[in-house]
Design a protein around this motif. Structure first.
Motif, PDB file in Angstrom:
ATOM      1  N   ALA A 128       2.149   7.077  -9.304  1.00  0.00           N
ATOM      2  CA  ALA A 128       1.732   5.837  -9.963  1.00  0.00           C
ATOM      3  C   ALA A 128       1.959   5.908 -11.468  1.00  0.00           C
ATOM      4  CB  ALA A 128       0.265   5.556  -9.659  1.00  0.00           C
ATOM      5  N   GLU A 129       1.646   7.059 -12.059  1.00  0.00           N
ATOM      6  CA  GLU A 129       1.757   7.191 -13.510  1.00  0.00           C
ATOM      7  C   GLU A 129       3.200   7.126 -13.988  1.00  0.00           C
ATOM      8  OE1 GLU A 129      -2.193   9.834 -14.604  1.00  0.00           O
ATOM      9  OE2 GLU A 129      -0.318  10.877 -14.171  1.00  0.00           O
ATOM     10  N   ARG A 130       4.137   7.610 -13.176  1.00  0.00           N
ATOM     11  CA  ARG A 130       5.538   7.680 -13.599  1.00  0.00           C
ATOM     12  C   ARG A 130       6.357   6.479 -13.168  1.00  0.00           C
ATOM     13  NH1 ARG A 130       6.906  14.082 -12.294  1.00  0.00           N
ATOM     14  NH2 ARG A 130       5.452  14.966 -13.839  1.00  0.00           N
ATOM     15  N   SER A 131       5.783   5.638 -12.336  1.00  0.00           N
ATOM     16  CA  SER A 131       6.537   4.515 -11.789  1.00  0.00           C
ATOM     17  C   SER A 131       6.652   3.347 -12.775  1.00  0.00           C
ATOM     18  CB  SER A 131       5.863   4.022 -10.509  1.00  0.00           C
ATOM     19  OG  SER A 131       6.533   2.896  -9.998  1.00  0.00           O
ATOM     20  N   GLN A 132       7.811   2.704 -12.768  1.00  0.00           N
ATOM     21  CA  GLN A 132       7.997   1.481 -13.548  1.00  0.00           C
ATOM     22  C   GLN A 132       7.409   0.278 -12.826  1.00  0.00           C
ATOM     23  OE1 GLN A 132       9.365   1.422 -16.741  1.00  0.00           O
ATOM     24  NE2 GLN A 132       9.171   3.645 -16.441  1.00  0.00           N
ATOM     25  N   ASP A 133       7.254   0.399 -11.521  1.00  0.00           N
ATOM     26  CA  ASP A 133       6.663  -0.667 -10.707  1.00  0.00           C
ATOM     27  C   ASP A 133       5.610  -0.018  -9.811  1.00  0.00           C
ATOM     28  OD1 ASP A 133       5.993  -2.691  -8.914  1.00  0.00           O
ATOM     29  OD2 ASP A 133       8.029  -3.487  -8.829  1.00  0.00           O
ATOM     30  N   VAL A 134       4.398   0.055 -10.298  1.00  0.00           N
ATOM     31  CA  VAL A 134       3.321   0.750  -9.587  1.00  0.00           C
ATOM     32  C   VAL A 134       3.052   0.104  -8.238  1.00  0.00           C
ATOM     33  CG1 VAL A 134       0.894   1.438  -9.687  1.00  0.00           C
ATOM     34  CG2 VAL A 134       2.297   1.527 -11.757  1.00  0.00           C
ATOM     35  N   TYR A 135       3.047  -1.211  -8.209  1.00  0.00           N
ATOM     36  CA  TYR A 135       2.790  -1.914  -6.948  1.00  0.00           C
ATOM     37  C   TYR A 135       3.821  -1.522  -5.885  1.00  0.00           C
ATOM     38  CZ  TYR A 135       2.261  -5.608  -3.503  1.00  0.00           C
ATOM     39  OH  TYR A 135       2.085  -6.281  -2.328  1.00  0.00           O
ATOM     40  N   ALA A 136       5.091  -1.571  -6.255  1.00  0.00           N
ATOM     41  CA  ALA A 136       6.160  -1.262  -5.299  1.00  0.00           C
ATOM     42  C   ALA A 136       6.096   0.191  -4.835  1.00  0.00           C
ATOM     43  CB  ALA A 136       7.522  -1.549  -5.923  1.00  0.00           C
ATOM     44  N   SER A 137       5.657   1.092  -5.699  1.00  0.00           N
ATOM     45  CA  SER A 137       5.560   2.504  -5.336  1.00  0.00           C
ATOM     46  C   SER A 137       4.373   2.785  -4.425  1.00  0.00           C
ATOM     47  CB  SER A 137       5.456   3.360  -6.603  1.00  0.00           C
ATOM     48  OG  SER A 137       6.618   3.246  -7.388  1.00  0.00           O
ATOM     49  N   LEU A 138       3.245   2.138  -4.706  1.00  0.00           N
ATOM     50  CA  LEU A 138       2.016   2.440  -3.970  1.00  0.00           C
ATOM     51  C   LEU A 138       1.859   1.647  -2.673  1.00  0.00           C
ATOM     52  CD1 LEU A 138      -0.768   2.843  -6.692  1.00  0.00           C
ATOM     53  CD2 LEU A 138       0.591   4.599  -5.553  1.00  0.00           C
ATOM     54  N   HIS A 139       2.384   0.435  -2.650  1.00  0.00           N
ATOM     55  CA  HIS A 139       2.142  -0.423  -1.489  1.00  0.00           C
ATOM     56  C   HIS A 139       2.551   0.212  -0.165  1.00  0.00           C
ATOM     57  CE1 HIS A 139       2.946  -3.694   1.404  1.00  0.00           C
ATOM     58  NE2 HIS A 139       1.837  -4.189   0.912  1.00  0.00           N
ATOM     59  N   PRO A 140       3.749   0.813  -0.046  1.00  0.00           N
ATOM     60  CA  PRO A 140       4.103   1.437   1.234  1.00  0.00           C
ATOM     61  C   PRO A 140       3.170   2.581   1.618  1.00  0.00           C
ATOM     62  CG  PRO A 140       6.042   1.154  -0.162  1.00  0.00           C
ATOM     63  CD  PRO A 140       4.844   0.883  -1.029  1.00  0.00           C
ATOM     64  N   ILE A 141       2.753   3.371   0.632  1.00  0.00           N
ATOM     65  CA  ILE A 141       1.849   4.491   0.903  1.00  0.00           C
ATOM     66  C   ILE A 141       0.495   3.979   1.370  1.00  0.00           C
ATOM     67  CG2 ILE A 141       0.566   6.391  -0.173  1.00  0.00           C
ATOM     68  CD1 ILE A 141       3.037   6.853  -1.938  1.00  0.00           C
ATOM     69  N   ILE A 142      -0.044   2.994   0.654  1.00  0.00           N
ATOM     70  CA  ILE A 142      -1.374   2.476   0.989  1.00  0.00           C
ATOM     71  C   ILE A 142      -1.368   1.791   2.350  1.00  0.00           C
ATOM     72  CG2 ILE A 142      -3.176   0.843   0.301  1.00  0.00           C
ATOM     73  CD1 ILE A 142      -2.398   1.478  -2.623  1.00  0.00           C
ATOM     74  N   SER A 143      -0.330   1.024   2.637  1.00  0.00           N
ATOM     75  CA  SER A 143      -0.258   0.367   3.946  1.00  0.00           C
ATOM     76  C   SER A 143      -0.100   1.404   5.060  1.00  0.00           C
ATOM     77  CB  SER A 143       0.885  -0.645   3.987  1.00  0.00           C
ATOM     78  OG  SER A 143       2.134  -0.025   3.805  1.00  0.00           O
ATOM     79  N   GLY A 144       0.562   2.515   4.747  1.00  0.00           N
ATOM     80  CA  GLY A 144       0.670   3.599   5.711  1.00  0.00           C
ATOM     81  C   GLY A 144      -0.659   4.266   5.962  1.00  0.00           C
ATOM     82  N   VAL A 145      -1.404   4.498   4.898  1.00  0.00           N
ATOM     83  CA  VAL A 145      -2.751   5.094   4.999  1.00  0.00           C
ATOM     84  C   VAL A 145      -3.660   4.222   5.850  1.00  0.00           C
ATOM     85  CG1 VAL A 145      -4.842   5.626   3.692  1.00  0.00           C
ATOM     86  CG2 VAL A 145      -2.616   6.391   2.836  1.00  0.00           C
ATOM     87  N   LYS A 146      -3.529   2.929   5.677  1.00  0.00           N
ATOM     88  CA  LYS A 146      -4.410   1.985   6.365  1.00  0.00           C
ATOM     89  C   LYS A 146      -3.830   1.490   7.693  1.00  0.00           C
ATOM     90  CE  LYS A 146      -6.510   0.629   2.020  1.00  0.00           C
ATOM     91  NZ  LYS A 146      -7.862   1.115   2.362  1.00  0.00           N
ATOM     92  N   GLY A 147      -2.896   2.246   8.243  1.00  0.00           N
ATOM     93  CA  GLY A 147      -2.391   1.935   9.567  1.00  0.00           C
ATOM     94  C   GLY A 147      -1.311   0.898   9.598  1.00  0.00           C
ATOM     95  N   GLY A 148      -0.622   0.696   8.472  1.00  0.00           N
ATOM     96  CA  GLY A 148       0.476  -0.249   8.440  1.00  0.00           C
ATOM     97  C   GLY A 148       0.057  -1.693   8.280  1.00  0.00           C
ATOM     98  N   ILE A 149      -1.231  -1.929   8.006  1.00  0.00           N
ATOM     99  CA  ILE A 149      -1.696  -3.298   7.812  1.00  0.00           C
ATOM    100  C   ILE A 149      -1.167  -3.821   6.483  1.00  0.00           C
ATOM    101  CG2 ILE A 149      -3.735  -4.778   7.548  1.00  0.00           C
ATOM    102  CD1 ILE A 149      -5.262  -2.673   9.173  1.00  0.00           C
ATOM    103  N   PRO A 150      -0.455  -4.950   6.456  1.00  0.00           N
ATOM    104  CA  PRO A 150       0.085  -5.455   5.205  1.00  0.00           C
ATOM    105  C   PRO A 150      -1.020  -5.729   4.183  1.00  0.00           C
ATOM    106  CG  PRO A 150       1.036  -6.619   7.075  1.00  0.00           C
ATOM    107  CD  PRO A 150      -0.112  -5.793   7.601  1.00  0.00           C
ATOM    108  N   VAL A 151      -0.728  -5.409   2.932  1.00  0.00           N
ATOM    109  CA  VAL A 151      -1.654  -5.678   1.855  1.00  0.00           C
ATOM    110  C   VAL A 151      -1.020  -6.714   0.937  1.00  0.00           C
ATOM    111  CG1 VAL A 151      -2.968  -4.705  -0.065  1.00  0.00           C
ATOM    112  CG2 VAL A 151      -2.520  -3.325   1.962  1.00  0.00           C
ATOM    113  N   GLN A 152      -1.666  -7.837   0.768  1.00  0.00           N
ATOM    114  CA  GLN A 152      -1.092  -8.924  -0.019  1.00  0.00           C
ATOM    115  C   GLN A 152      -1.299  -8.713  -1.503  1.00  0.00           C
ATOM    116  OE1 GLN A 152       0.755 -11.361   1.423  1.00  0.00           O
ATOM    117  NE2 GLN A 152       0.415 -10.233   3.328  1.00  0.00           N
ATOM    118  N   LYS A 153      -0.279  -8.974  -2.300  1.00  0.00           N
ATOM    119  CA  LYS A 153      -0.391  -8.882  -3.758  1.00  0.00           C
ATOM    120  C   LYS A 153      -1.013 -10.164  -4.280  1.00  0.00           C
ATOM    121  CE  LYS A 153       2.096  -7.696  -7.946  1.00  0.00           C
ATOM    122  NZ  LYS A 153       3.348  -7.228  -8.548  1.00  0.00           N
TER     123      LYS A 153
END
Length: 253
Positions: free
Chosen positions: A228-253
């Protein structure tokens, strides 16, 4: 509701993701922006701190204030020393680096901070903290006798000891900024078979597949920091990881 109770309540619904922000790695304004985008991506809590031990109180305060202004998530201090205390946060991990060879990191910093924490009235969450290979900066600074990433016997024994000591969380860390190699899923599953307190895993988790493998093995909470700290687009970097953690449930921005 206090922070620990919030964590337990969230875990009754789904796995939890936390974003770690090191005040020494960017300006307070940048920290606030990271937190804002992490919240949009679905992170559940913001941790402030990390392996740095040279963070003064003013820097910590300013960083937490910027995060507070930018997002609504609860903020937990992840201290690297007894100096990292701020009443701007919602809680602090009262952590013991259990596999350190230096008593300072097992109990010394904690003793020095105890009276101040009591006076502040800040929520304290006792946590057993264990550093695995490759360890990186936190392993060197904390003088850790690193646990092998496949050593499920030693890792689970440490974790069970933490629970028996009364600690409310166990944290497996392979080091901030570590290569994409994290604690093995077998270590996670063997540990979860022994303990009942939540298990946190961080270090080297940089993609959805790794996050899913660790959570499926039994990790309750996944922490992402360097990505997250090194990313130019934090949302794009974290969203796949977070949705994976939560069972693939889409997370809306």
């Amino acid at each position: 509701m206090n922070v620990y109770a919030s964590i337990l309540e969230k875990l009754r619904e789904e796995k939890v993701h936390m974003t770690l922000i090191d005040p020494a790695s960017q300006t307070p304004d940048r920290a606030g922006k990271i937190a804002e985008e992490a919240e949009a991506a679905g992170t559940d809590f913001i941790m402030v701190g990390g392996g740095s031990t040279n963070i003064d109180g003013h820097m910590l305060d300013r960083t937490i204030e910027s995060i507070r202004d930018s997002c609504t998530r609860k903020i937990i201090i992840f201290p690297g020393s007894s100096n990292m205390v701020s009443d701007r946060a919602d809680a602090i991990y009262y952590l013991s680096l259990m596999n350190s060879e230096d008593p300072e990191f097992i109990v010394g910093h904690q003793v020095r901070a105890a009276r101040y924490l009591r006076a502040l009235g800040l929520e304290v969450i006792p946590m057993g903290y264990l550093v695995f290979e490759p360890g990186m900066t936190v392993g060197k600074v904390g003088k850790a006798r690193l646990i092998g990433r496949e050593d499920h016997i030693l890792a689970s024994s440490f974790a069970l000891s933490a629970q028996l000591f009364g600690m409310k969380l166990v944290y497996f860390e392979s080091g901030s900024g570590s290569p994409p190699t994290t604690v093995s899923p077998k270590v996670v599953s063997e540990t979860k078979a022994l303990i009942s307190v939540p298990l946190i895993v961080g270090g080297g988790i940089r993609d959805r597949e790794t996050a899913q493998a660790i959570t499926r093995a039994g990790a309750d909470i996944i922490v992402t920091g360097t990505l997250a700290e090194r990313s130019q687009d934090v949302y794009a970097s974290l969203h796949p990881i977070i949705s994976g953690v939560k069972g693939g449930i889409p997370v809306q921005k």
